[in-house]
Design a protein around this motif. Structure first.
Motif, PDB file in Angstrom:
ATOM      1  N   GLN A 502      96.519  50.190  23.828  1.00 47.06           N
ATOM      2  CA  GLN A 502      97.255  49.008  23.393  1.00 47.06           C
ATOM      3  C   GLN A 502      98.636  49.366  22.856  1.00 47.06           C
ATOM      4  OE1 GLN A 502      94.755  46.721  20.745  1.00 47.06           O
ATOM      5  NE2 GLN A 502      93.633  45.808  22.452  1.00 47.06           N
ATOM      6  N   VAL A 503      98.862  50.647  22.612  1.00 46.58           N
ATOM      7  CA  VAL A 503     100.182  51.117  22.195  1.00 46.58           C
ATOM      8  C   VAL A 503     101.215  50.840  23.272  1.00 46.58           C
ATOM      9  CG1 VAL A 503     101.498  53.195  21.577  1.00 46.58           C
ATOM     10  CG2 VAL A 503      99.195  52.880  20.693  1.00 46.58           C
ATOM     11  N   LEU A 504     100.774  50.665  24.508  1.00 46.10           N
ATOM     12  CA  LEU A 504     101.706  50.408  25.610  1.00 46.10           C
ATOM     13  C   LEU A 504     102.576  49.193  25.342  1.00 46.10           C
ATOM     14  CD1 LEU A 504      99.304  51.019  28.660  1.00 46.10           C
ATOM     15  CD2 LEU A 504     101.108  52.545  27.822  1.00 46.10           C
ATOM     16  N   ALA A 505     102.032  48.227  24.612  1.00 45.77           N
ATOM     17  CA  ALA A 505     102.793  46.997  24.332  1.00 45.77           C
ATOM     18  C   ALA A 505     103.985  47.242  23.424  1.00 45.77           C
ATOM     19  CB  ALA A 505     101.865  45.944  23.717  1.00 45.77           C
ATOM     20  N   THR A 506     104.014  48.368  22.716  1.00 42.15           N
ATOM     21  CA  THR A 506     105.098  48.659  21.770  1.00 42.15           C
ATOM     22  C   THR A 506     106.165  49.567  22.357  1.00 42.15           C
ATOM     23  OG1 THR A 506     103.991  50.619  20.850  1.00 42.15           O
ATOM     24  CG2 THR A 506     103.394  48.480  19.910  1.00 42.15           C
ATOM     25  N   LEU A 507     106.003  50.009  23.600  1.00 39.07           N
ATOM     26  CA  LEU A 507     106.932  50.972  24.193  1.00 39.07           C
ATOM     27  C   LEU A 507     108.123  50.279  24.841  1.00 39.07           C
ATOM     28  CD1 LEU A 507     104.417  53.420  25.929  1.00 39.07           C
ATOM     29  CD2 LEU A 507     105.423  53.606  23.648  1.00 39.07           C
ATOM     30  N   ARG A 508     109.232  51.013  24.957  1.00 36.20           N
ATOM     31  CA  ARG A 508     110.394  50.524  25.686  1.00 36.20           C
ATOM     32  C   ARG A 508     110.071  50.474  27.178  1.00 36.20           C
ATOM     33  NH1 ARG A 508     112.775  54.895  23.064  1.00 36.20           N
ATOM     34  NH2 ARG A 508     113.224  55.766  25.136  1.00 36.20           N
ATOM     35  N   PRO A 509     110.780  49.686  27.957  1.00 41.63           N
ATOM     36  CA  PRO A 509     110.497  49.582  29.400  1.00 41.63           C
ATOM     37  C   PRO A 509     110.528  50.926  30.121  1.00 41.63           C
ATOM     38  CG  PRO A 509     111.938  47.794  28.726  1.00 41.63           C
ATOM     39  CD  PRO A 509     111.799  48.701  27.533  1.00 41.63           C
ATOM     40  N   ASP A 510     111.517  51.793  29.785  1.00 39.93           N
ATOM     41  CA  ASP A 510     111.576  53.085  30.468  1.00 39.93           C
ATOM     42  C   ASP A 510     110.400  53.979  30.084  1.00 39.93           C
ATOM     43  OD1 ASP A 510     112.826  53.109  27.868  1.00 39.93           O
ATOM     44  OD2 ASP A 510     113.442  55.169  28.292  1.00 39.93           O
ATOM     45  N   GLN A 511     109.990  53.911  28.805  1.00 41.48           N
ATOM     46  CA  GLN A 511     108.828  54.678  28.372  1.00 41.48           C
ATOM     47  C   GLN A 511     107.562  54.165  29.047  1.00 41.48           C
ATOM     48  OE1 GLN A 511     109.267  54.067  24.084  1.00 41.48           O
ATOM     49  NE2 GLN A 511     109.639  56.259  23.824  1.00 41.48           N
ATOM     50  N   LEU A 512     107.448  52.842  29.153  1.00 37.45           N
ATOM     51  CA  LEU A 512     106.256  52.237  29.748  1.00 37.45           C
ATOM     52  C   LEU A 512     106.082  52.672  31.201  1.00 37.45           C
ATOM     53  CD1 LEU A 512     103.884  50.287  29.426  1.00 37.45           C
ATOM     54  CD2 LEU A 512     105.415  48.421  30.102  1.00 37.45           C
ATOM     55  N   ILE A 513     107.170  52.674  31.958  1.00 42.66           N
ATOM     56  CA  ILE A 513     107.102  53.091  33.368  1.00 42.66           C
ATOM     57  C   ILE A 513     106.700  54.557  33.466  1.00 42.66           C
ATOM     58  CG2 ILE A 513     108.464  53.495  35.444  1.00 42.66           C
ATOM     59  CD1 ILE A 513     110.102  51.017  34.749  1.00 42.66           C
ATOM     60  N   ALA A 514     107.253  55.400  32.608  1.00 42.94           N
ATOM     61  CA  ALA A 514     106.917  56.825  32.637  1.00 42.94           C
ATOM     62  C   ALA A 514     105.438  57.047  32.331  1.00 42.94           C
ATOM     63  CB  ALA A 514     107.791  57.579  31.639  1.00 42.94           C
ATOM     64  N   VAL A 515     104.932  56.312  31.340  1.00 42.22           N
ATOM     65  CA  VAL A 515     103.517  56.443  30.982  1.00 42.22           C
ATOM     66  C   VAL A 515     102.632  55.984  32.134  1.00 42.22           C
ATOM     67  CG1 VAL A 515     101.697  55.552  29.475  1.00 42.22           C
ATOM     68  CG2 VAL A 515     103.896  56.256  28.498  1.00 42.22           C
ATOM     69  N   LYS A 516     102.977  54.868  32.744  1.00 42.99           N
ATOM     70  CA  LYS A 516     102.170  54.360  33.854  1.00 42.99           C
ATOM     71  C   LYS A 516     102.147  55.338  35.024  1.00 42.99           C
ATOM     72  CE  LYS A 516     102.469  49.358  33.043  1.00 42.99           C
ATOM     73  NZ  LYS A 516     102.864  48.055  33.623  1.00 42.99           N
ATOM     74  N   LYS A 517     103.284  56.000  35.288  1.00 45.28           N
ATOM     75  CA  LYS A 517     103.331  56.968  36.385  1.00 45.28           C
ATOM     76  C   LYS A 517     102.431  58.167  36.105  1.00 45.28           C
ATOM     77  CE  LYS A 517     107.940  55.881  38.190  1.00 45.28           C
ATOM     78  NZ  LYS A 517     109.315  56.380  38.425  1.00 45.28           N
ATOM     79  N   VAL A 518     102.421  58.620  34.841  1.00 42.47           N
ATOM     80  CA  VAL A 518     101.553  59.748  34.483  1.00 42.47           C
ATOM     81  C   VAL A 518     100.087  59.357  34.614  1.00 42.47           C
ATOM     82  CG1 VAL A 518     100.794  61.202  32.572  1.00 42.47           C
ATOM     83  CG2 VAL A 518     103.237  60.886  32.997  1.00 42.47           C
TER      84      VAL A 518
END
Length: 584
Positions: A502-518
């Motif tokens: 649920q921490v994903l909701a607090t991330l910046r857009p660029d961070q969110l994309i990087a996390v999703k790719k990993v």
């Protein structure tokens, strides 16, 4: 005089079929002891199956259906709720243990439950399993932290495993050949409906209420099933509890069969996650699990050789048959993509594609609908085209490879691509062929006296394969996250992410994309691992099919269908007795 006559007839039939198995290389003379079996049958004839009315049979069938549905439902219902559960407890690091520990004890007690039915009686064991399952379902709903939930899920799995294996033992103990199709169809529908309803209802309950109702709702169902079966089931093979009865139980084997698997899976689960692989805790549990497996095998061998009282949990003579050995290895390997898919795909949908828990369950339907439909094909083909059924075993394994391989090359995308559903269909079709045909093949390979424990071993290895796959998958996920995101997230964010997505909701857009790719790369790698196991399982399935075809050349349809292990109704026994009396 009738039991003695039946024993002679059964011994003659078993001798003929067993000799053919020996000739075909399916068994060795050491694996078949027909004379001993005949002696046991003569000296200890089993009680006649009580004649039950159709109404009572269907009432019992309803009770079995409810209990079995609840146990099967629990294996999939939490898949779409893991994110919410672990977020509440702030412990996403142990998310898969909610599933793993249930499957572990569910799997570990299959053999023990089957054996205890022979010793303590079917009715008492079945009701006991339902009671344990119900009590600890409520306890799971009331858990106050992750540790409590994991412990209660372990005990819930003990009851669930007992329900699963005893349901089939009970069914084959009360029905006649004429009603086999009706009851088999009803039991098959349990797994189809549970597979579909589990992820869907799990998502609905989590989104509209609280995840605790996933467990609380078992309470009313357990009460209804217990009441129905308590009054409807006749006393089948009931025995008095005394010192002689307890002396037959293989307590040591039961403990060892559970202990080694828990140690092994714990090491695979926590290695690279909570502890590095070089940590003494991981090395200690891993080595202990492997050593424990050999100790279990040695102990069972010793009991079989030295004790005339204790009944081994698993007779090692089964492994002398190459067909059974390859069958078990196939089942273990195919268990990996089955469980990885059920657990990982909903997580991928939610984390990488951003869909809701409800929709993540709905999107599993291509696999969950195709699988039970395909499982009907071997059953329909068995009577007329039974000689061709074994080929479906290898075909199903190949389909599993294709589906799993496709799911391993999805990559990152915001949207769910249409090809994902195609790969799920292939995997579901493979699962639908491999599992029922694997059960049927036991009939070709094993003597009637070993069929129950052989089926239990097959179920155990399938679930164990799934547990090993999930453990390796969790290690892959943690390795990818810990090595791919330190430059993207702060140490605090990375720690929080491993605790709760649920921490994903607090991330910046660029961070969110990087996390999703990993995460997407991690899920691809997990399916690559599952594909490797499925490919190895395909090799074993081909070897299994080869040995099965050798024995099928030596038997005819009458021999085969006479070894299906079905109980005769009292009305049939009376008719045969009357005919023999008239002939005399």
């Amino acid at each position: 005089m009738q039991p003695s006559t039946n024993a002679s007839l059964e011994a003659g039939s078993n001798t003929d079929i067993s000799s053919k198995k020996i000739e075909a290389g399916m068994a060795t003379p050491q694996t078949i002891d027909v004379s001993n079996e005949a002696q046991v049958t003569e000296s200890e004839p089993s009680a006649p199956v009580p004649l039950l009315s159709d109404a009572r049979l269907y009432i019992i069938g309803l009770g079995i259906w409810i209990a079995l549905f609840l146990a099967a439902f629990e294996t999939t219902v939490v898949a779409t709720s893991l994110v919410d559960i672990t977020s509440e407890f702030q412990d996403f690091n142990r998310a898969s243990w909610i599933v793993v520990v249930y499957l572990l004890t569910y799997n570990g007690f299959l053999l023990l439950s089957s054996k205890l039915c022979d010793i303590l009686g079917i009715k008492s064991m079945f009701l006991g399993a339902i009671f344990i399952f119900g009590v600890f379902s409520i306890a799971c709903g009331a858990a106050q932290n992750m540790t409590q939930l994991i412990i209660f899920r372990a005990f819930q799995g003990i009851g669930g495993g007992g329900i699963y294996c005893i349901s089939f033992i009970l069914m084959l103990s009360i029905i006649t050949k004429e009603k086999l199709g009706t009851f088999s169809g009803g039991i098959s529908s349990v797994f189809a409906i549970a597979s579909i309803c589990g992820p869907l209802l799990g998502g609905v309950i989590t989104e509209k209420s609280t995840w605790r109702w996933i467990f609380y709702l078992n309470g009313p169902g357990v009460v209804v099933a217990f009441a129905i079966l308590y009054f409807a089931i006749p006393d089948i093979n009931q025995v008095k509890m005394n010192r002689q009865t307890l002396s037959r139980i293989d307590f040591g084997g039961g403990f060892l069969s559970v202990a080694w698997s828990i140690l092994l899976v714990y090491a695979l689960q926590e290695g690279g996650a909570e502890y590095p692989w070089s940590h003494s805790v991981i090395l200690g549990t891993l080595i202990s699990g492997i050593v424990g497996l050999f100790i279990f095998a040695g102990y069972e061998w010793y009991i079989a050789k030295k004790s005339s009282v204790i009944e081994p949990i698993f007779p090692l003579r089964l492994l002398k048959s190459p067909a059974f050995t390859y069958l078990v290895l196939t089942t273990f390997c195919i268990g990996v993509p089955i469980y990885v898919t059920i657990i990982v795909i909903p997580q991928r949908y939610q984390i990488v594609n951003g869909v809701s828990p409800i929709r993540s369950g709905v999107l599993l339907l291509p696999m969950l609908v195709v699988s039970p439909v395909m499982s009907l094909i071997p059953g329909l083909a068995l009577k007329t085209y039974w000689r061709y059924v074994p080929y479906g075993f290898a075909v199903g394994a190949l389909l599993s490879v294709a589906g799993s391989a496709g799911l391993g090359v999805l990559g990152y995308s915001d949207k769910i691509e249409a090809k994902t559903y195609g790969f799920l269909v292939l995997l579901g079709a493979g699962m639908g062929l491999v599992m029922p045909i694997g059960v049927m093949l036991v009939k070709f390979i094993c003597d009637p006296k070993d069929e129950a424990v052989a089926l239990g071993a097959q179920n155990m290895t399938r679930v164990l394969g799934g547990l090993v796959g999930l453990a390796i998958g969790t290690a892959i996920l943690h390795q990818k996250v810990e090595h791919g995101l330190p430059g993207v997230l702060s140490p605090e964010q990375l720690h929080a992410l491993l605790k709760s997505p649920q921490v994903l909701a607090t991330l910046r857009p660029d961070q969110l994309i990087a996390v999703k790719k990993v995460y997407a790369a991690s899920y691809d790698l997990q399916f690559n691992m599952a594909t490797g196991f499925a490919a190895l399982g395909t090799v074993f399935s081909i070897l299994t099919t080869y040995y099965i075809l050798q024995v099928m050349k030596t038997i005819d349809a009458e021999d085969f269908f006479s070894t299906l292990g079905l109980k005769k109704g009292v009305d049939q026994v009376k008719t045969e007795s009357e005919k023999k009396a008239e002939d005399a």
